[in-house]
Structure formats: C-alpha cells, structure tokens
Design an enzyme around this catalytic site. Structure first.
Site, PDB file in Angstrom:
ATOM      1  N   CYS A 162       0.015   5.378  -2.302  1.00  0.00           N
ATOM      2  CA  CYS A 162      -0.421   6.042  -1.065  1.00  0.00           C
ATOM      3  C   CYS A 162       0.441   7.247  -0.712  1.00  0.00           C
ATOM      4  CB  CYS A 162      -0.433   5.051   0.077  1.00  0.00           C
ATOM      5  SG  CYS A 162      -1.312   3.559  -0.349  1.00  0.00           S
ATOM      6  N   ASN A 196      -8.042   1.865   4.523  1.00  0.00           N
ATOM      7  CA  ASN A 196      -6.943   2.441   3.734  1.00  0.00           C
ATOM      8  C   ASN A 196      -7.500   2.947   2.407  1.00  0.00           C
ATOM      9  OD1 ASN A 196      -4.763   2.882   2.044  1.00  0.00           O
ATOM     10  ND2 ASN A 196      -3.676   1.012   2.613  1.00  0.00           N
ATOM     11  N   HIS A 218      -0.417   8.580   6.296  1.00  0.00           N
ATOM     12  CA  HIS A 218      -1.263   7.706   5.479  1.00  0.00           C
ATOM     13  C   HIS A 218      -1.908   6.659   6.385  1.00  0.00           C
ATOM     14  CE1 HIS A 218      -2.811   4.950   2.686  1.00  0.00           C
ATOM     15  NE2 HIS A 218      -1.827   4.084   2.767  1.00  0.00           N
TER      16      HIS A 218
HETATM   17  N1  ACO Z   1      -8.507 -12.563   8.645  1.00  0.00           N
HETATM   18  C1  ACO Z   1      -8.069 -13.584   9.394  1.00  0.00           C
HETATM   19  N2  ACO Z   1      -6.843 -14.101   9.272  1.00  0.00           N
HETATM   20  C2  ACO Z   1      -6.019 -13.551   8.351  1.00  0.00           C
HETATM   21  C3  ACO Z   1      -6.414 -12.480   7.536  1.00  0.00           C
HETATM   22  C4  ACO Z   1      -7.729 -11.995   7.709  1.00  0.00           C
HETATM   23  N3  ACO Z   1      -8.222 -10.954   6.989  1.00  0.00           N
HETATM   24  N4  ACO Z   1      -5.395 -12.147   6.731  1.00  0.00           N
HETATM   25  C5  ACO Z   1      -4.376 -12.966   7.023  1.00  0.00           C
HETATM   26  N5  ACO Z   1      -4.761 -13.834   8.011  1.00  0.00           N
HETATM   27  C6  ACO Z   1      -3.963 -14.882   8.644  1.00  0.00           C
HETATM   28  C7  ACO Z   1      -2.832 -15.343   7.778  1.00  0.00           C
HETATM   29  O1  ACO Z   1      -3.262 -16.326   6.869  1.00  0.00           O
HETATM   30  C8  ACO Z   1      -1.874 -15.877   8.804  1.00  0.00           C
HETATM   31  O2  ACO Z   1      -2.295 -17.158   9.185  1.00  0.00           O
HETATM   32  P1  ACO Z   1      -1.212 -18.314   9.485  1.00  0.00           P
HETATM   33  O3  ACO Z   1      -0.417 -17.801  10.649  1.00  0.00           O
HETATM   34  O4  ACO Z   1      -2.084 -19.489   9.788  1.00  0.00           O
HETATM   35  O5  ACO Z   1      -0.409 -18.422   8.222  1.00  0.00           O
HETATM   36  C9  ACO Z   1      -2.065 -14.966  10.000  1.00  0.00           C
HETATM   37  O6  ACO Z   1      -3.341 -14.346   9.800  1.00  0.00           O
HETATM   38  C10 ACO Z   1      -0.999 -13.893  10.120  1.00  0.00           C
HETATM   39  O7  ACO Z   1      -0.827 -13.257   8.853  1.00  0.00           O
HETATM   40  P2  ACO Z   1       0.238 -12.143   8.612  1.00  0.00           P
HETATM   41  O8  ACO Z   1       0.209 -11.760   7.168  1.00  0.00           O
HETATM   42  O9  ACO Z   1       1.537 -12.572   9.199  1.00  0.00           O
HETATM   43  O10 ACO Z   1      -0.350 -10.960   9.523  1.00  0.00           O
HETATM   44  P3  ACO Z   1       0.326  -9.614   9.934  1.00  0.00           P
HETATM   45  O11 ACO Z   1       0.377  -9.504  11.399  1.00  0.00           O
HETATM   46  O12 ACO Z   1       1.584  -9.335   9.156  1.00  0.00           O
HETATM   47  O13 ACO Z   1      -0.762  -8.561   9.474  1.00  0.00           O
HETATM   48  C11 ACO Z   1      -1.163  -6.960   7.717  1.00  0.00           C
HETATM   49  C12 ACO Z   1      -1.091  -8.432   8.091  1.00  0.00           C
HETATM   50  C13 ACO Z   1      -2.298  -6.338   8.500  1.00  0.00           C
HETATM   51  C14 ACO Z   1      -1.473  -6.857   6.227  1.00  0.00           C
HETATM   52  C15 ACO Z   1       0.156  -6.261   8.066  1.00  0.00           C
HETATM   53  O14 ACO Z   1       1.236  -6.998   7.568  1.00  0.00           O
HETATM   54  C16 ACO Z   1       0.210  -4.874   7.519  1.00  0.00           C
HETATM   55  O15 ACO Z   1      -0.563  -4.016   7.894  1.00  0.00           O
HETATM   56  N6  ACO Z   1       1.173  -4.599   6.639  1.00  0.00           N
HETATM   57  C17 ACO Z   1       1.262  -3.281   6.000  1.00  0.00           C
HETATM   58  C18 ACO Z   1       0.311  -3.265   4.869  1.00  0.00           C
HETATM   59  C19 ACO Z   1       0.090  -1.919   4.314  1.00  0.00           C
HETATM   60  O16 ACO Z   1       0.269  -0.917   4.969  1.00  0.00           O
HETATM   61  N7  ACO Z   1      -0.363  -1.916   3.070  1.00  0.00           N
HETATM   62  C20 ACO Z   1      -0.794  -0.756   2.431  1.00  0.00           C
HETATM   63  C21 ACO Z   1       0.284   0.010   1.789  1.00  0.00           C
HETATM   64  S1  ACO Z   1      -0.494   1.309   1.069  1.00  0.00           S
HETATM   65  C22 ACO Z   1      -0.663   1.153  -0.604  1.00  0.00           C
HETATM   66  O17 ACO Z   1       0.231   1.472  -1.318  1.00  0.00           O
HETATM   67  C23 ACO Z   1      -1.995   0.669  -1.198  1.00  0.00           C
END
Ligand code: ACO
EC number: 2.3.1.180
Length: 319
Positions: A110, A276, A246
């Site tokens: 990214c 994304n 990004h």
């Molecule tokens: N729908 C419903 N529930 C979900 C989903 C979903 N799609 N995904 C995860 N959950 C659940 C999990 O299982 C977890 O449940 P639990 O508490 O019972 O275990 C709960 O939601 C919380 O999960 P987390 O992973 O802690 O959620 P978080 O608040 O961290 O959000 C996210 C996740 C959105 C991915 C966040 O961490 C994020 O945006 N991180 C950055 C990611 C990013 O920018 N990636 C791209 C980089 S770019 C590249 O190089 C391609």
C-alpha cells in the site's frame, strides 16, 4: 533545466459493487461492524478484468491527446499483478503503444504508489519526457472469502498520474520511503513456499494479517514519515492543503490527523465507497478530487502510504 510535475490524474473502478450487506450474506459479519471498525460501506470487485486491464484503462485516459512514443517510463505499483512475469507495466505498454518506455512493476504494497512516484521523478531526467505511474490492484483474487477478518477490507481498482518533465520549478519537494522488514510477518498475501521435487503447482496464498499490529504501526509511522518529509522540505504542517492517505481504515486516518493536530477536513476519504485498494488507493483518491475540483494546480499535497513490508512512505508535491 526542467522539473517533473503531475500533469494529469485518472482512475478506473470495476463496475460491480459489493455492499457490506452483500458480504453479510456469505460470512458472519454485519454492516454495522464493518462501518464502525473501518468506515467501509462498499467496495468494487472485478469479475472479468485482471490488474493489467484496470491499469490499461487508466493509462489510456492519461495519454488521451498525447503521443505514446514520447513516454519514457511506465511503472505499475501493485501487489496483485497478472503474473510474476511479464510485468503488468509491459502489458500496459503494449496496449497504449508506448514503444520507447522502460516498464516495470514495483512491489511495496500500500506504499507502492508513493514509492513509484519517487522512483519515476528521479528517473525522468529527459526535458519534455513523460512517465506513467499507475497503482492497480485486483486484491479480490487474494481474498479468502471465508476469513471475515480480512475479506471485508479490500477492493479492486486503479488510479494513476501522467508525469511530465517540463516545469520551470520543482514540484516534487521531498519524500520519505521507509521499510521495516522485521515486521513483515504482520501482513502477507501471495506467500509461496519451496515444494518437494516433483511437487504440485501451487495456488496463491490469501491475505494473512495481524490487524491490531498493522493499526498500531500505521498510526505511529504515518505521522512520523509525514513529519520527516515536511521537515526535509522546510514546510510547515499548516501550509499543506491536502493529506491524501492510503485508504485502509477511516479510524487510522482520523487518528493520524489527531496525532498531527490537524483538522480532519484536510484528510479527504473515499474508503466508504471503495474500501482498501492498496497501491491504487491514493491515486484513485487524487483523481476523484481533481475531477471534483477539490485538488487543483498549485495545491500543496502530501501523499502517504503504509502497508505490507511493512512499509511507510510520504511524498510532498505541488500539484
Ligand atoms: N465482522 C464481524 N466481526 C468481526 C469481523 C467482521 N468482519 N472481523 C473480526 N471480527 C471480530 C473478531 O473475531 C473479534 O471477536 P472476539 O472479540 O469475539 O474475538 C472482534 O471482532 C474484534 O476483532 P479485532 O481484530 O480486535 O478488531 P479491531 O478493532 O482490531 O478491528 C481491523 C480489526 C479493522 C482489521 C483493524 O485492526 C484494522 O483496521 N487494522 C489495520 C488493518 C490495515 O490497515 N490493513 C491494511 C494494511 S494495507 C496493505 O498493505 C494491504
């Protein structure tokens, strides 16, 4: 002496839109969860077109009215190329007839578009020369639709710019390209592994991500690279008109604005519509803003990316 400048921007999105509600039909998720955690409502998914097809649409728009033989360089930033070889950029070259261009793909996930801009600006030394810098992705082919933790995040699309070396003053004012290879394990896609002889031909491994670590990384490193980039140019944060980050997660963008003590209005977003799109995201955003007259010649703009590598990068440009 002449300098490189961004002469034009363009974008191309596949038509097929998949909403959060559509996703909740095929996996355990909800519109509410996706929107509140990421800011994403919808994403475009390519069903027939590969990455080069999207990149070619962008290249054709960028070269409308230009002589393709005058293009010196084509760089496609992508983490989802059509193939390991040929480079996506070579396929673009053939489609637009840019017979004199050097062509290669650049892989910095990214951060790829910012990396590619910097490389192109440094390579394009011929006065009057032209370069195409395109970010293009079909991330959907790397998505595991059983894995709700990554599947809801990504979309397909392409965006790019035509760079011309014809300006009388510098337009590319500073850049910071950073890489943190020791954090590589937190984000991968397309992982391969050595096979026993004579092993089977293997498919591509889907996205694997430690979302929390990537979130932590982005909210710390993006403000750092932006600050370093502006210091290098001797430009103050308040002088910058737009910060094009990004589009990975709306919460990351808000947090970066907060850490830099800047109003969110300076950080335009299109993540709700497109999700994304990795290396394509800042280019799609820039082209959309230019179409709406919200990014104009003379504006001082920071482009900043972060992602797999892990990498983080920022570029200060005068449009
Ligand atoms: N729908 C419903 N529930 C979900 C989903 C979903 N799609 N995904 C995860 N959950 C659940 C999990 O299982 C977890 O449940 P639990 O508490 O019972 O275990 C709960 O939601 C919380 O999960 P987390 O992973 O802690 O959620 P978080 O608040 O961290 O959000 C996210 C996740 C959105 C991915 C966040 O961490 C994020 O945006 N991180 C950055 C990611 C990013 O920018 N990636 C791209 C980089 S770019 C590249 O190089 C391609």
């Amino acid at each position: 002496m002449t300098y490189a400048r961004i002469a034009k921007s363009s974008r191309y999105l596949p038509e097929f839109a998949v909403s959060n509600d559509d996703l909740s039909q095929i996996m355990e998720t909800s519109d509410e969860w996706i929107k509140t955690r990421t800011g994403i409502s919808s994403r475009r998914i390519s069903q027939q077109e590969n990455t080069s097809d999207l990149a070619i649409q962008v290249a054709k728009q960028l070269l409308a009215g230009e002589d393709p033989a005058g293009v010196d360089l084509i760089i496609v930033a992508t983490m989802s190329p059509d193939a390991y070889t040929p480079a996506t950029a070579a396929l673009v070259q053939a489609a637009v007839g840019a017979e004199n261009a050097a062509c290669f793909d650049l892989s910095a996930a990214c951060s790829g578009f910012v990396y590619a801009l910097d490389v192109a600006e440094k390579m394009l030394r011929r006065p009057g020369g032209m370069a195409l810098v395109i970010g293009a992705e079909t991330l959907s082919k790397l998505v595991d639709w059983q894995d709700r933790t990554t599947a809801v995040l990504f979309g397909d699309g392409a965006g790019g710019v035509l760079i011309k070396n014809d300006a009388l003053e510098p337009h590319f004012l500073a850049s910071q390209l950073k890489s943190y290879g020791h954090l590589a394990k937190f984000l991968s896609a397309g992982q391969t592994s050595p096979q026993p002889f004579p092993g089977p031909v293997t498919g591509l491994a889907p996205f694997k991500m430690n979302g929390r670590e990537v979130y932590k990384f982005a909210t710390h490193k993006v403000p750092e690279v932006i600050t370093a980039c502006l210091e290098e140019a001797g430009v103050g944060l308040a002088e910058v008109d737009l910060f094009l980050l990004h589009q990975a997660n709306y919460r990351i963008i808000k947090q970066v604005a907060r850490r830099l003590d800047l109003p969110e209005e300076k950080f335009p977003c299109n993540i709700a519509e497109y999700g994304n799109t990795s290396a394509a995201s800042e280019a799609i955003l820039l082209a959309g803003l230019a179409e709406e007259g919200k990014a104009q010649a003379g504006d001082l703009v920071v482009l900043a990316g972060f992602g797999g590598g892990l990498t983080a990068a920022a570029q200060l440009v005068r449009l």
